[in-house]
Enzyme design. Structure first.
Site, short mmCIF file in Angstrom:
data_model
loop_
_atom_site.label_atom_id
_atom_site.label_comp_id
_atom_site.label_asym_id
_atom_site.label_seq_id
_atom_site.Cartn_x
_atom_site.Cartn_y
_atom_site.Cartn_z
N ARG A 226 -11.87 9.19 1.92
CA ARG A 226 -10.92 10.30 1.88
C ARG A 226 -9.54 9.81 1.41
O ARG A 226 -8.93 10.36 0.51
CB ARG A 226 -10.84 10.89 3.29
CG ARG A 226 -9.82 11.97 3.57
CD ARG A 226 -8.46 11.49 4.01
NE ARG A 226 -8.48 10.32 4.85
CZ ARG A 226 -7.39 9.62 5.15
NH1 ARG A 226 -6.21 9.97 4.67
NH2 ARG A 226 -7.47 8.55 5.91
N TYR B 106 -11.95 6.09 4.87
CA TYR B 106 -11.22 5.43 3.79
C TYR B 106 -11.54 6.03 2.43
O TYR B 106 -10.70 6.02 1.53
CB TYR B 106 -11.46 3.91 3.83
CG TYR B 106 -10.51 3.28 4.81
CD1 TYR B 106 -9.19 3.03 4.46
CD2 TYR B 106 -10.90 3.03 6.11
CE1 TYR B 106 -8.28 2.52 5.37
CE2 TYR B 106 -9.99 2.52 7.04
CZ TYR B 106 -8.69 2.27 6.66
OH TYR B 106 -7.79 1.78 7.55
N LEU C 247 0.83 -1.20 0.00
CA LEU C 247 0.00 0.00 0.00
C LEU C 247 0.87 1.25 0.00
O LEU C 247 0.67 2.17 -0.80
CB LEU C 247 -0.92 -0.03 1.22
CG LEU C 247 -1.77 1.21 1.44
CD1 LEU C 247 -2.71 1.45 0.27
CD2 LEU C 247 -2.58 1.07 2.74
N ARG D 22 -6.61 2.42 16.86
CA ARG D 22 -5.36 2.47 16.11
C ARG D 22 -4.78 3.88 16.24
O ARG D 22 -5.54 4.84 16.37
CB ARG D 22 -5.67 2.19 14.63
CG ARG D 22 -4.48 2.26 13.71
CD ARG D 22 -4.86 2.00 12.25
NE ARG D 22 -3.68 2.09 11.42
CZ ARG D 22 -3.67 1.99 10.10
NH1 ARG D 22 -4.80 1.79 9.44
NH2 ARG D 22 -2.54 2.10 9.43
N HIS E 246 -13.28 -2.94 6.53
CA HIS E 246 -13.27 -1.86 7.51
C HIS E 246 -14.62 -1.65 8.18
O HIS E 246 -14.83 -0.68 8.91
CB HIS E 246 -12.78 -0.56 6.86
CG HIS E 246 -11.34 -0.64 6.48
ND1 HIS E 246 -10.34 -0.81 7.41
CD2 HIS E 246 -10.72 -0.62 5.27
CE1 HIS E 246 -9.17 -0.88 6.79
NE2 HIS E 246 -9.38 -0.79 5.50
#
Lengths: 744, 744
Positions: free
Chosen positions: A268, A266, A138, A448, A423
């Site tokens: 964004r 996500y 990623l 997180r 997610h």
């Protein structure tokens, strides 16, 4: 549609523009910008800011360390900084025509080319798809999306042999690593793959490499990939449909309204590769008409995303989402400028761009700056909005109800979406509430600390699964201390709630009613949320009517995840002498039980103080109810959770049932004037008059003024019917799903 | 001095000006303001704002309810609102020459006069001195301090018979009630009495009533008051000296530096009656030279108070203090304007007045507005400052060390004051730390929600005694789980710490060293705090060297009251499976023990994230140490406490000992860019080289750069001596109490 695009590309393949730059920054835009330098202060000032930043970087010299660290660690942050700086330096070279910036890009790229092929796979073994510069593909893709732009900007500055060297030693092997060597990363319907697709597609477009472009758009051949494989977050690697590539990644996760199924946090993140490859295709292959793909969904998605923010521009928390992320992020700076320039020049976008005070260093950013400077900006008016989920827009959705004045904005976020891929959270029919951009009833977000190395290398923490995704972490009903779908991702991914009806006209009271039949197969759920605007009240009032149908007695927990300090309660309460976890699993193991209350019959109130205003929760009690006050933090040996507070309304040993509550924001307190204003609730009582399979009817009385009567028709076949009932000896008549009326 | 003033007053008693207004607003000021209306925008705008507010009030009509409620309740807040409005309406009548305002004041006063004499004592029985309009005489005094000004403003608007009526039916009985009928309230050395004195004095000056003026200045004859009586907060009613009245209340609680012994929160509250009666005396009896009393302490006190604020203008928390109180309060608006006008026109005060954006509607406020409009304002530069406590300035004090840039201001607050009367805490040698106006190490403040009726009528909560005043609630050493002076107010009031030495020059590193010999009679305490400014560090570093001398083994707890979420620790830690209170008394009963850690030998580090920056605490461990992590909230059935976090460094079974710690603020995290910068500590080690009765010597090593060596001479007779020691085979020589040097 897909076929159409394919034809366009291959019929026009030899017509590709061979100009450079022509990916994001185009030669025509460069000409226009250079002509106007010194004439558009917002643009000039921003160029000067970026120049200062890049000049400082150039002074430090090219630093390309051997990869070693997780996110937040030195080598990770250094390579990340490099790709941001290279992209900016490339743009500065074009805009300012100063070869110092081209030299810096060239030198950096040669340094990367020197080491790339010999780099082993990144030493950190955490990812299902390990990168080479970073711990996961990623981040390697992020690098290439940015660096492709830098390469395009200095393309003509380089000699042909230099370009061949870079392409052979760096870009082609880099693109192959992200795709052919990591199909489990590249071939998904997932934001990871979108980054991979964009990276490969963008470098392919710069290099005029048909094979890479095709691979980016349509994915790799499936080959013998493991159809049941999972990524680090527990999400499926392969889409059930077998689709892959950039176009499938537009087709699938976006609804026709532009809602992205993983949620705005996500969305964004992923808008950047979506829009950047789209702009690249638009510039290199205008015939692709990529911005018209799926009825223009990419630009609709920017609008949807901006509407999923509170008054401070912060995204509502749907699924995995880090608090504080907002439309001030770099991805949204690009998205707003692109949506303005490649869309229909909506002047509302300019006011957001002005608030961002940043622009992209290209034609779009220049157009935005020029339009702002000439006074074209208008307010971006956010109204109530409903966004459907699912590729065809028929799989639930989100409804945002906005009320109040701009200074007292009240946002109700109602979630009845699909699961949301890897997610997603188990939070059917949940809601959250914002007032003046503050969370009154919160969604926890994710567990997180993104990019903070000390916390598991910046990656997801195990409490994301054990707490943040669980149903109890959300403001929705939990039955028998188990999460929706028993926490099973596959089951949850197969279903979605349905909207029963809504009326979100933004004028006066607004209402949304939603149903979920599968989260607990034996217990269909039906929640109706009403945002009441009423002259008897200081601000809007949130009414929540939550029905659960069950033949057998069971335990219900309805959580209220509040912030603030309790001021008063009118029911009996006992605080715990020692604290134990409330349960053993499904998130309950993380909750300390700090107190419990036994409500009196009927109407009960709890008030708290938060950010210098008061909040009062009014509850209609059942004789089985217990009010449990908890604090998060049990079984959290690494201090990974926040110590947030929750009230659980627990109802034991009950079959079909109904929860009614009213949440009121009122008054103010100033620690400077020490004035306490309107500190007590306006509500005097809520009386349930009727609760059947077909109807719920109740009255609300206020300290002054008439009573309000609310009637809901709760059966699917009665939504448009006329209703006539005798209530308290009086005939009540209405048509449609609900009635709000003042009592005489 | 007292005699002098007495002579002045009585010699000049027949010369009193009979002009009105002449209390706060004077006839001369009115002439000047009227001439300049429309010429000073800041003043005009503020008049317009006040006019709008008062006009709205006049529209509502005069509302004088029969007293019934506690603070926060309706009648309390209504009478409070009335006195603010009457004072403003009186000023508007004079400034705008509009009789509407005079009529409103007159009508209100007549309404109060109609009911006053027949009012019983307020029905709420909470106070040791119950008022009539309010639950305590204190609030009745507030009323009269404000309303005296209104009466003065409309004095000439009223006929003589009207004045006689008001004075006989309202003001004289009102003043007598506050004084003769409540000597236990009026005759103290305490902020309550200062309000009472000012109220009686100001109305006496308006009425030209010598008896009241004398009573206000010198108090009532002592008579047969109970010398051992206590107020609601446990404070003594009678001062041991037997002094009373306004002048004694200036003499006693203020040190020559202008530090008020109860602390800045109460100083802020009490500055209003001090300054208002002072201005009244100055205007009516200029010969009193009240602003020169005790070498001008009243105006020095304003300067001291402004220096006891952080970058946001919020007061440091010393003794009972509600968080958030600041120099934006109405009392400080008056204080700043008065200090400017009656003092030496310090242009620094103008920048604070401009930031307050409010002024007083009188000559002082007008002068401030005019000076700001003509550009005279200069920054109010706050530097490190030391303020002595005690009437003669010889009873300990506070030292504020400021370092860093204006944007990164670092404030260390060190407390070694006297007890602080009934608002004092048992917190000898405690400190608190602010960075950019945020609390890094907090003082809890008070346990009270001032004026929030739901919380004990807005009064002190029992947790103020059981938690907030206890030693463990502060960042200082607790021995054997008992508070300083065993929590005995009288004992604590008899002693005070001593400053050992200090060097707070605001250039480079600063140091303060303080000693306490009585809090634990068998264990003298000696704390040295160093604010290190060093190019090896991003911000200042706080070093804490805390010595305790004891012949017998005992238990020490050194708390760190931090805010934020733990990121990482390099020692072993076990979190609790269930939570119990840490102790049974002295505040310990309120602490849940959430985890405990066992340090490794030597150097240990703990980092947390707070408001998007990192904080690392480095500790030098003793083999007896345990690190206990707590959360506040046990035994708090009414949710009166905040759930704040603390690390206790616990050292058991130890005689004389030494605690060394270093607190470092570093880096940043942005939830928008998701960049984590400089997230790890710069410190690599702290090594203790020598610890004797005479010396403490240790080295600090950094990740880059040379080691730093710090040597402290800890005996009283060695502060100015030359020292020569052999350390690590090297001769170290210095003169004076300390040495900071880079190692070669």
């Amino acid at each position: 549609m897909r076929l159409l695009l394919l034809v366009f590309i291959f019929s026009s393949i030899n017509l590709y523009s061979q100009d450079h730059p022509n990916l994001i920054l185009t030669a025509a835009a460069v000409d226009n910008i250079r002509e106007n330098l010194g004439k558009v202060p917002m643009f000039d000032n921003y160029v000067a800011t970026v120049q200062e930043e890049v000049d400082a970087e150039i002074k430090e010299g090219v630093i390309v360390p051997i990869p070693k660290d997780m996110a937040g660690g030195y080598t990770h942050e250094r390579h990340k900084r490099n790709f941001f700086m290279l992209q900016k330096a490339g743009a500065l070279y074009q805009i300012l025509d100063d070869t110092k910036y081209a030299e810096y890009v060239k030198e950096s790229l040669f340094e990367y080319a020197r080491i790339y092929k010999s780099l082993p796979i990144h030493p950190q073994p955490r990812s299902y798809a390990r990168g080479k510069l970073f711990w996961q593909c990623l981040n390697d893709s992020n690098w290439l999306v940015y660096v492709s732009q830098a390469y395009d900007c200095i393309y003509t500055f380089l000699t042909k042999p230099e370009r061949r060297h870079l392409e052979e030693e760096l870009f082609r092997p880099y693109a192959d690593y992200l795709s052919k060597e990591n199909p489990q990363f590249f071939n998904r319907i997932h934001n990871h793959s979108t980054w991979g697709n964009a990276a490969v597609g963008m470098i392919g477009l710069v290099m005029n490499d048909k094979e890479l472009i095709e691979r980016a758009l349509y994915g790799l051949p499936l080959g013998d990939m493991d159809a049941t494989a999972r990524d680090n977050d527990g999400g499926r690697i392969l889409d059930e449909s077998g689709k892959a590539g950039f176009l499938a990644n537009i087709d699938d996760p976006f609804s026709p309204d532009g809602y992205y199924t993983e949620g705005p946090y996500y969305q964004r993140y992923t808008m950047y590769p979506y829009l950047l490859l789209a702009v690249s295709l638009h510039n290199k292959i205008p015939e692709s008409k990529i911005f018209e793909f799926k009825e223009g969904v990419l630009l609709k998605a920017v609008n949807a995303l901006l509407n999923l923010t509170d008054v401070d521009g912060e995204f509502f928390l749907l699924n995995d989402a880090q608090k504080g992320m907002s439309y001030f992020s770099r991805e949204l700076v690009s998205a707003v400028d692109i949506a303005y320039y490649y869309g229909d020049q909506d002047p509302g976008l300019l006011s957001i761009a002005a608030r961002q005070a940043k622009i992209t260093l290209d034609g779009a950013g220049f157009a935005v700056a020029q339009a702002i400077e000439t006074g074209k900006a208008k307010p971006f008016n956010k109204k109530s909005i409903e966004l459907a989920d699912g590729p065809k827009g028929n799989k639930g959705g989100v409804s945002i109800i906005r009320s109040g004045t701009p200074n007292d904005e009240f946002n109700l976020v109602t979630k009845y979406t699909m699961h949301g891929n890897s997610h997603g959270h188990f939070d059917k029919l949940s809601h959250s509430l914002f007032f003046r951009g503050e969370e009154i009833l919160q969604d926890y977000g994710l567990a997180r600390f993104v990019n903070i190395d000390q916390k598991n290398g910046g990656g997801y923490l195990k409490e994301n699964t054990s707490w943040a995704k669980q149903t109890i972490a959300h403001n929705t009903l939990v039955i028998n201390e188990t999460s929706h779908f028993d926490g099973d991702f596959d089951m949850s991914s197969r279903h979605h709630p349905e909207k029963f009806f809504s009326d979100v006209s933004s004028n006066g009271s607004q209402i949304i009613s939603i149903q979920e039949r599968n989260a607990y197969p034996e217990t269909p759920l039906h929640r109706t949320l009403i945002v009441l605007e009423d002259p008897r009240l200081e601000h809007s009032l949130l009414l929540d009517v939550f029905k659960a149908d069950s033949k057998t007695p069971q335990q219900y927990d309805l959580p209220f995840h509040y912030f603030g300090q309790i001021m008063t309660h009118d029911f009996q309460m006992n605080s715990s002498v020692s604290l134990s976890p409330l349960g053993t699993d499904n998130g309950y193991q993380h909750l300390w039980k700090i107190a419990s209350g036994k409500p009196k019959e009927g109407f009960n109130q709890l008030s708290w103080l938060y950010n210098n205003h008061f909040v009062t929760l009014s509850l209609v009690a059942d004789k089985q109810d217990e009010y449990i006050f908890t604090m998060l933090g049990a079984n959290d040996p690494n201090f990974n959770l926040r110590n947030d507070k929750t009230l659980l309304v627990r109802r034991q040993n009950t079959a079909s049932t109904l929860f009614i509550s009213a949440l009121e924001i009122h008054g103010s307190y100033s620690p400077v004037s020490e004035l306490s204003i309107n500190s007590t609730s306006t509500l005097k009582n809520i009386v349930l008059l009727l609760s059947t399979d077909s109807y719920v009817i109740f009255n609300i009385s206020f300290k002054t003024g008439k009573d309000l009567q609310i009637a809901l028709a709760t059966e699917n076949n009665s939504k448009t019917k006329k209703h006539s009932l005798t209530i308290e000896g009086e005939t009540v008549e209405w048509k449609g799903p609900y009635l709000l009326r003042d009592k005489q």
